[in-house]
Design a protein around this motif. Sequence first.
Motif, PDB file in Angstrom:
ATOM      1  N   UNK A  18       0.833  -1.197   0.000  1.00  0.00           N
ATOM      2  CA  UNK A  18       0.000   0.000   0.000  1.00  0.00           C
ATOM      3  C   UNK A  18       0.870   1.249   0.000  1.00  0.00           C
ATOM      4  N   UNK A  19       0.372   2.306  -0.600  1.00  0.00           N
ATOM      5  CA  UNK A  19       1.095   3.581  -0.591  1.00  0.00           C
ATOM      6  C   UNK A  19       0.983   4.277   0.763  1.00  0.00           C
ATOM      7  N   UNK A  20      -0.156   4.072   1.452  1.00  0.00           N
ATOM      8  CA  UNK A  20      -0.412   4.723   2.736  1.00  0.00           C
ATOM      9  C   UNK A  20      -1.063   3.722   3.677  1.00  0.00           C
ATOM     10  N   UNK A  21      -0.667   3.755   4.928  1.00  0.00           N
ATOM     11  CA  UNK A  21      -1.261   2.895   5.954  1.00  0.00           C
ATOM     12  C   UNK A  21      -1.637   3.780   7.130  1.00  0.00           C
ATOM     13  N   UNK A  22      -2.839   3.571   7.635  1.00  0.00           N
ATOM     14  CA  UNK A  22      -3.342   4.315   8.788  1.00  0.00           C
ATOM     15  C   UNK A  22      -3.680   3.318   9.879  1.00  0.00           C
ATOM     16  N   UNK A  23      -3.369   3.650  11.115  1.00  0.00           N
ATOM     17  CA  UNK A  23      -3.749   2.783  12.217  1.00  0.00           C
ATOM     18  C   UNK A  23      -3.996   3.595  13.471  1.00  0.00           C
ATOM     19  N   UNK A  24      -4.768   2.998  14.361  1.00  0.00           N
ATOM     20  CA  UNK A  24      -5.136   3.664  15.606  1.00  0.00           C
ATOM     21  C   UNK A  24      -3.898   3.878  16.462  1.00  0.00           C
ATOM     22  N   UNK A  25      -3.825   5.050  17.085  1.00  0.00           N
ATOM     23  CA  UNK A  25      -2.660   5.406  17.888  1.00  0.00           C
ATOM     24  C   UNK A  25      -2.724   4.860  19.305  1.00  0.00           C
ATOM     25  N   UNK A  33      -0.592   7.980  10.520  1.00  0.00           N
ATOM     26  CA  UNK A  33      -0.375   7.723   9.102  1.00  0.00           C
ATOM     27  C   UNK A  33       1.099   7.435   8.885  1.00  0.00           C
ATOM     28  N   UNK A  34       1.378   6.438   8.082  1.00  0.00           N
ATOM     29  CA  UNK A  34       2.746   6.136   7.678  1.00  0.00           C
ATOM     30  C   UNK A  34       2.693   5.737   6.208  1.00  0.00           C
ATOM     31  N   UNK A  35       3.704   6.108   5.479  1.00  0.00           N
ATOM     32  CA  UNK A  35       3.749   5.683   4.080  1.00  0.00           C
ATOM     33  C   UNK A  35       3.997   4.178   4.032  1.00  0.00           C
ATOM     34  N   UNK A  36       3.645   3.574   2.936  1.00  0.00           N
ATOM     35  CA  UNK A  36       3.901   2.147   2.767  1.00  0.00           C
ATOM     36  C   UNK A  36       5.375   1.819   2.893  1.00  0.00           C
ATOM     37  N   UNK A  37       6.204   2.669   2.319  1.00  0.00           N
ATOM     38  CA  UNK A  37       7.659   2.478   2.408  1.00  0.00           C
ATOM     39  C   UNK A  37       8.128   2.602   3.862  1.00  0.00           C
ATOM     40  N   UNK A  38       7.603   3.584   4.585  1.00  0.00           N
ATOM     41  CA  UNK A  38       7.953   3.762   5.988  1.00  0.00           C
ATOM     42  C   UNK A  38       7.496   2.576   6.836  1.00  0.00           C
TER      43      UNK A  38
END
Length: 56
Positions: A18-25, A33-38
């Motif tokens: 994925x280009x972008x991944x979001x998850x609960x903090x 939010x973190x980039x897929x690469x990150x």
Amino acid sequence: MAGAYGLSGVVDDSLEGFDHIYFEAGDHCSLLHVTGRGFHRLTVDLPHVPISAPVH
């Protein structure tokens, strides 16, 4: 990420690519939010396994 707390962890294979991944903090109110690469760099040393399966 889990290692920062002395925990082991695994990563679902389906999160790769994925280009972008979001998850609960952790507080049910904040979103990270973190980039897929990150995300890949953060989880490269964790076991990657197929945890979820797509619904057909």
